[in-house]
Scaffold this motif. Structure first.
Motif, PDB file in Angstrom:
ATOM      1  N   GLN A  35       0.847  -1.337   0.048  1.00 43.13           N
ATOM      2  CA  GLN A  35       0.070   0.050  -0.077  1.00 43.13           C
ATOM      3  C   GLN A  35       0.807   1.325  -0.056  1.00 43.13           C
ATOM      4  OE1 GLN A  35      -3.141   0.255  -0.462  1.00 43.13           O
ATOM      5  NE2 GLN A  35      -3.282   2.447  -0.136  1.00 43.13           N
ATOM      6  N   LEU A  36       1.913   1.112   0.781  1.00 38.47           N
ATOM      7  CA  LEU A  36       2.848   2.346   0.790  1.00 38.47           C
ATOM      8  C   LEU A  36       3.301   2.632  -0.601  1.00 38.47           C
ATOM      9  CD1 LEU A  36       4.584   2.027   4.371  1.00 38.47           C
ATOM     10  CD2 LEU A  36       2.938   3.722   3.703  1.00 38.47           C
ATOM     11  N   ASP A  37       3.824   1.678  -1.087  1.00 38.57           N
ATOM     12  CA  ASP A  37       4.419   1.742  -2.621  1.00 38.57           C
ATOM     13  C   ASP A  37       3.404   2.254  -3.433  1.00 38.57           C
ATOM     14  OD1 ASP A  37       6.654   0.972  -4.381  1.00 38.57           O
ATOM     15  OD2 ASP A  37       5.317  -0.465  -5.282  1.00 38.57           O
ATOM     16  N   ARG A  38       2.157   1.670  -3.539  1.00 36.44           N
ATOM     17  CA  ARG A  38       1.264   2.120  -4.370  1.00 36.44           C
ATOM     18  C   ARG A  38       0.886   3.810  -3.937  1.00 36.44           C
ATOM     19  NH1 ARG A  38      -5.319   1.054  -3.604  1.00 36.44           N
ATOM     20  NH2 ARG A  38      -5.843   1.526  -5.782  1.00 36.44           N
ATOM     21  N   LEU A  39       0.917   4.129  -2.758  1.00 35.77           N
ATOM     22  CA  LEU A  39       0.962   5.700  -2.352  1.00 35.77           C
ATOM     23  C   LEU A  39       1.982   6.372  -3.056  1.00 35.77           C
ATOM     24  CD1 LEU A  39      -0.753   7.761  -0.391  1.00 35.77           C
ATOM     25  CD2 LEU A  39       1.022   6.968   1.144  1.00 35.77           C
ATOM     26  N   GLY A  40       3.187   5.910  -3.154  1.00 39.22           N
ATOM     27  CA  GLY A  40       4.311   6.472  -4.007  1.00 39.22           C
ATOM     28  C   GLY A  40       5.450   6.989  -3.030  1.00 39.22           C
ATOM     29  N   VAL A  41       5.638   6.535  -1.930  1.00 39.01           N
ATOM     30  CA  VAL A  41       6.726   6.678  -0.999  1.00 39.01           C
ATOM     31  C   VAL A  41       8.018   6.522  -1.690  1.00 39.01           C
ATOM     32  CG1 VAL A  41       5.193   6.519   1.068  1.00 39.01           C
ATOM     33  CG2 VAL A  41       6.926   4.592   0.206  1.00 39.01           C
ATOM     34  N   ASP A  42       9.175   7.163  -1.264  1.00 42.83           N
ATOM     35  CA  ASP A  42      10.357   7.047  -2.124  1.00 42.83           C
ATOM     36  C   ASP A  42      11.011   5.620  -1.586  1.00 42.83           C
ATOM     37  OD1 ASP A  42      10.762   8.999  -4.189  1.00 42.83           O
ATOM     38  OD2 ASP A  42       9.943  10.106  -2.230  1.00 42.83           O
ATOM     39  N   VAL A  43      11.138   5.836  -0.013  1.00 39.49           N
ATOM     40  CA  VAL A  43      11.444   4.644   0.610  1.00 39.49           C
ATOM     41  C   VAL A  43      10.824   4.134   1.834  1.00 39.49           C
ATOM     42  CG1 VAL A  43      13.741   4.105   2.403  1.00 39.49           C
ATOM     43  CG2 VAL A  43      13.994   6.145   0.583  1.00 39.49           C
ATOM     44  N   ILE A  44      10.834   2.883   1.920  1.00 39.97           N
ATOM     45  CA  ILE A  44      10.152   2.080   3.169  1.00 39.97           C
ATOM     46  C   ILE A  44      11.410   1.493   4.059  1.00 39.97           C
ATOM     47  CG2 ILE A  44       8.862   0.223   3.876  1.00 39.97           C
ATOM     48  CD1 ILE A  44       7.226   0.602   1.102  1.00 39.97           C
ATOM     49  N   GLU A  45      11.087   1.988   5.195  1.00 35.92           N
ATOM     50  CA  GLU A  45      11.963   1.463   6.204  1.00 35.92           C
ATOM     51  C   GLU A  45      11.460   0.005   6.720  1.00 35.92           C
ATOM     52  OE1 GLU A  45      15.229   2.929   9.299  1.00 35.92           O
ATOM     53  OE2 GLU A  45      13.047   3.442   9.883  1.00 35.92           O
ATOM     54  N   ALA A  46      11.664  -1.243   6.381  1.00 35.06           N
ATOM     55  CA  ALA A  46      10.861  -2.382   6.436  1.00 35.06           C
ATOM     56  C   ALA A  46      10.951  -2.905   7.956  1.00 35.06           C
ATOM     57  CB  ALA A  46      11.251  -3.373   5.426  1.00 35.06           C
ATOM     58  N   GLY A  47      12.108  -2.482   8.666  1.00 38.50           N
ATOM     59  CA  GLY A  47      12.275  -3.109   9.702  1.00 38.50           C
ATOM     60  C   GLY A  47      13.679  -3.000  10.266  1.00 38.50           C
ATOM     61  N   PHE A  48      13.840  -3.686  11.395  1.00 39.93           N
ATOM     62  CA  PHE A  48      15.011  -3.672  12.107  1.00 39.93           C
ATOM     63  C   PHE A  48      15.488  -5.150  12.062  1.00 39.93           C
ATOM     64  CE2 PHE A  48      17.409  -1.983  16.298  1.00 39.93           C
ATOM     65  CZ  PHE A  48      18.626  -2.006  15.741  1.00 39.93           C
ATOM     66  N   PRO A  49      16.168  -5.586  11.003  1.00 40.52           N
ATOM     67  CA  PRO A  49      16.497  -7.167  11.022  1.00 40.52           C
ATOM     68  C   PRO A  49      17.259  -7.864  12.138  1.00 40.52           C
ATOM     69  CG  PRO A  49      16.999  -5.855   8.881  1.00 40.52           C
ATOM     70  CD  PRO A  49      16.744  -4.937   9.999  1.00 40.52           C
ATOM     71  N   ILE A  50      18.086  -7.281  13.022  1.00 40.26           N
ATOM     72  CA  ILE A  50      18.825  -7.781  13.995  1.00 40.26           C
ATOM     73  C   ILE A  50      17.858  -7.793  15.164  1.00 40.26           C
ATOM     74  CG2 ILE A  50      19.613  -5.642  15.076  1.00 40.26           C
ATOM     75  CD1 ILE A  50      21.522  -8.958  14.272  1.00 40.26           C
ATOM     76  N   SER A  51      16.855  -7.321  15.228  1.00 40.20           N
ATOM     77  CA  SER A  51      15.828  -7.343  16.385  1.00 40.20           C
ATOM     78  C   SER A  51      15.310  -8.689  16.769  1.00 40.20           C
ATOM     79  CB  SER A  51      14.691  -6.190  16.684  1.00 40.20           C
ATOM     80  OG  SER A  51      13.991  -6.373  15.375  1.00 40.20           O
ATOM     81  N   SER A  52      14.999  -9.424  15.749  1.00 40.73           N
ATOM     82  CA  SER A  52      14.264 -10.720  15.740  1.00 40.73           C
ATOM     83  C   SER A  52      14.431 -11.476  14.546  1.00 40.73           C
ATOM     84  CB  SER A  52      12.953 -10.705  16.382  1.00 40.73           C
ATOM     85  OG  SER A  52      11.812 -10.105  15.205  1.00 40.73           O
ATOM     86  N   ALA A  53      14.226 -12.727  14.644  1.00 41.69           N
ATOM     87  CA  ALA A  53      14.302 -13.796  13.485  1.00 41.69           C
ATOM     88  C   ALA A  53      13.052 -13.397  12.674  1.00 41.69           C
ATOM     89  CB  ALA A  53      14.131 -14.935  13.923  1.00 41.69           C
ATOM     90  N   GLY A  54      11.800 -13.104  13.116  1.00 39.24           N
ATOM     91  CA  GLY A  54      10.588 -12.662  12.495  1.00 39.24           C
ATOM     92  C   GLY A  54      10.874 -11.194  11.833  1.00 39.24           C
ATOM     93  N   ASP A  55      11.369 -10.353  12.300  1.00 39.88           N
ATOM     94  CA  ASP A  55      11.407  -9.125  11.869  1.00 39.88           C
ATOM     95  C   ASP A  55      12.388  -9.253  10.504  1.00 39.88           C
ATOM     96  OD1 ASP A  55      10.471  -6.387  12.155  1.00 39.88           O
ATOM     97  OD2 ASP A  55      12.516  -5.649  12.421  1.00 39.88           O
ATOM     98  N   LYS A  56      13.558  -9.977  10.751  1.00 38.93           N
ATOM     99  CA  LYS A  56      14.478 -10.253   9.502  1.00 38.93           C
ATOM    100  C   LYS A  56      13.691 -10.718   8.480  1.00 38.93           C
ATOM    101  CE  LYS A  56      18.905 -12.110   8.578  1.00 38.93           C
ATOM    102  NZ  LYS A  56      19.972 -12.984   9.059  1.00 38.93           N
ATOM    103  N   ALA A  57      12.940 -11.883   8.665  1.00 41.75           N
ATOM    104  CA  ALA A  57      12.103 -12.495   7.653  1.00 41.75           C
ATOM    105  C   ALA A  57      11.142 -11.523   6.848  1.00 41.75           C
ATOM    106  CB  ALA A  57      11.353 -13.773   8.272  1.00 41.75           C
ATOM    107  N   SER A  58      10.562 -10.855   7.842  1.00 45.89           N
ATOM    108  CA  SER A  58       9.553  -9.809   6.965  1.00 45.89           C
ATOM    109  C   SER A  58      10.198  -8.835   6.205  1.00 45.89           C
ATOM    110  CB  SER A  58       8.853  -9.112   8.131  1.00 45.89           C
ATOM    111  OG  SER A  58       7.999 -10.015   9.044  1.00 45.89           O
ATOM    112  N   VAL A  59      11.386  -8.256   6.591  1.00 45.51           N
ATOM    113  CA  VAL A  59      12.195  -7.226   5.780  1.00 45.51           C
ATOM    114  C   VAL A  59      12.383  -7.937   4.516  1.00 45.51           C
ATOM    115  CG1 VAL A  59      14.070  -5.878   5.639  1.00 45.51           C
ATOM    116  CG2 VAL A  59      13.047  -6.030   7.585  1.00 45.51           C
ATOM    117  N   LYS A  60      13.169  -9.299   4.879  1.00 42.15           N
ATOM    118  CA  LYS A  60      13.409 -10.079   3.426  1.00 42.15           C
ATOM    119  C   LYS A  60      12.274 -10.118   2.452  1.00 42.15           C
ATOM    120  CE  LYS A  60      16.559 -13.707   2.110  1.00 42.15           C
ATOM    121  NZ  LYS A  60      17.420 -14.622   2.340  1.00 42.15           N
TER     122      LYS A  60
END
Length: 500
Positions: A35-60
């Motif tokens: 949805q953010l990409d559809r909105l037209g943002v330039d950059v999405i900060e998808a997460g903090f990969p080191i914080s958890s295995a789940g966050d890293k998987a979501s960012v990927k």
């Protein structure tokens, strides 16, 4: 002079998820990123990969979507953090370190020189892997300006692509932010971003002040989510930049409300009605003067440079004690209802009466009131006229209702008991008109406003001996009165149905 084009860096999935009580599922994060990409943002900060295995998987997972925007991961100036971002396949790594004395001394316990060295090493490591690099001097607005400039120059020389100036605890003011960004802007050649928190409600104002001094990117979140009081709101920032400043952001603003509601649903944090741009009241008008004005010309009581259509919103005429006849008539006409002047006056009287009692009158309330009023007024020769209703209840199940009404011009009084006041009242009415072979067939009641004194909408269906049924509605704060009015209205309607 501000840059003509301002980039929008969205951190809803990272800082936004740090809002107390908010946690997005992997599926939600995918939906939000799209949805953010559809909105037209330039950059999405998808997460903090080191914080958890789940966050890293979501960012990927987000990085693999093939979005038009740049997908970014957050990392401290620590090799393991950066490696987690690299493993997540992001295009940009946003690395940060505390630079203010208070944070540096009490959290990371490093000297100023050590912090500079750590920042340089992190930037060089990121660039060595061929990725874009953003460097943030955390708590920049409480950092010594000369030291901030020196670290900015150091990471620029190390290859950083953009420098971010965060107001991490939201203590800056627009003049202070304007001066600080101006000092850094004159000292480096690479672009400057800002990340402002809303502790004093100044996040958007501080972001705009930064743009005035040369910042070309603003970090924001949808619905102002984020740590503590949140971050600069995307919708407010974008619409001010475009409509007030005349700058370009590339945001498809018609999707703002749609995106805000998605985040509202997934985060569980409701958008306040008075929230600028996206709130329910953003383009709503109650005052008779305002309503009349916007009906004739919307610019009379709206900015004009921003319309509801521009952000995917709708203009609404809200009902209450300040409402005028023009607004009520317009709303009803738009719904295909054409009340007479007599009916319109009766509807307006009830609307104002509810407003005077401190109630919010919704569109649903209006339609319920209108249905009741038009049903009453439509039958000028009513066979049944309710004259009086009294109900007695005690601390036991049984209630007693006494009804006085006029039937075909003759007065009647009846009393019945029931399992509650509504049941007793309806039975009392039925007992007086039983000879006309009309009986209650359906009954439904809905509380259509909040609170213990909610406006109740009652719908009844009355059937005669030939199987003909008529439905009617009534809406009042008194549930018993609304029920009896609905029943009487239905009986009058059924009596008026031509018998074949």
């Amino acid at each position: 002079m501000p840059h003509k084009n301002i980039q929008i860096f969205d951190t809803t999935l990272r800082d936004g998820e740090q809002t107390p009580g908010v946690s997005f599922t992997p599926e939600m994060k995918i939906d939000i990123a799209r949805q953010l990409d559809r909105l037209g943002v330039d950059v999405i900060e998808a997460g903090f990969p080191i914080s958890s295995a789940g966050d890293k998987a979501s960012v990927k997972d987000i990085a693999s979507l093939g979005l038009d925007c740049t997908v970014c991961g957050l990392a401290r100036v620590i090799k393991a953090d950066i490696d987690a971002c690299i493993d997540s396949d992001v295009k940009m790594v946003h690395t940060f370190v505390s630079t203010s004395d208070i944070q540096r001394e009490h959290t990371i316990k490093k000297t100023r020189e050590e912090v500079v060295e750590m920042a340089i090493n992190a930037v060089e490591y990121i660039k060595g892997h061929g990725l874009e690099c953003m460097f943030s001097a955390m708590d920049a607005t409480r950092t010594d300006t000369d030291y901030l400039i020196s670290i900015a120059r150091a990471v620029e020389d190390a290859g950083a692509d953009i420098i971010n100036i965060p107001d991490t605890v939201g203590v800056s003011s627009p003049p202070t932010m304007r001066m600080l960004v101006s000092d850094v802007y004159r000292s480096v050649r690479i672009p400057i971003a800002v990340h402002c928190h809303n502790d004093f409600g100044l996040a958007v104002a501080n972001s705009l002040a930064a743009v005035e001094s040369g910042a070309s990117q603003i970090q924001v979140t949808m619905n102002s989510l984020g740590e503590r009081a949140g971050n600069a709101d995307l919708s407010q920032t974008v619409m001010t930049l475009e409509s007030v400043y005349g700058l370009e952001t590339g945001i498809k603003t018609k999707y703002l409300v749609e995106t805000a509601r998605l985040i509202e649903r997934y985060s569980g944090i409701q958008i306040p009605p008075t929230q600028p741009i996206i709130g329910a009241n953003a383009f709503s008008h109650e005052s008779g003067i305002h309503s009349h004005g916007v009906i004739k010309e919307s610019k009379t009581f709206e900015p004009g440079i921003m319309t509801p259509e521009m952000v995917g919103h709708q203009r609404r005429l809200v009902l209450g004690k300040h409402t005028g006849k023009h607004a009520v008539k317009k709303i009803l006409n738009d719904a295909g209802l054409e009340p007479s002047d007599k009916e319109l006056n009766a509807i307006l009287e009830r609307v104002k009466d509810l407003g005077d009692k401190g109630k919010k009158v919704t569109d649903v309330d209006l339609y319920a009131i209108t249905e009741a009023v038009m049903g009453e007024v439509a039958h000028t020769e009513k066979r049944i006229m309710l004259e009086e209703l009294s109900v007695m209840t005690g601390n036991r199940v049984t209630s007693t209702a006494t009804v006085r009404l006029t039937l075909d011009g003759k007065p009647y009084v009846g009393a019945m008991t029931g399992v509650g006041p509504v049941d007793a009242a309806l039975k009392a009415v039925e007992s007086l008109v039983d000879g006309n072979e009309m009986r209650l067939k359906e009954f439904r009641i809905d509380a259509i406003t909040g609170g213990s004194d909610a406006l109740a909408e009652v719908m009844v269906g009355v059937e005669d001996s030939k199987g003909r049924m008529v439905t009617a509605r009534a809406a009042r704060e008194d549930i018993v009165m609304a029920s009896v009015e609905a029943l009487v209205n239905a009986m009058n309607r059924l009596s008026a149905v031509p018998k074949k």
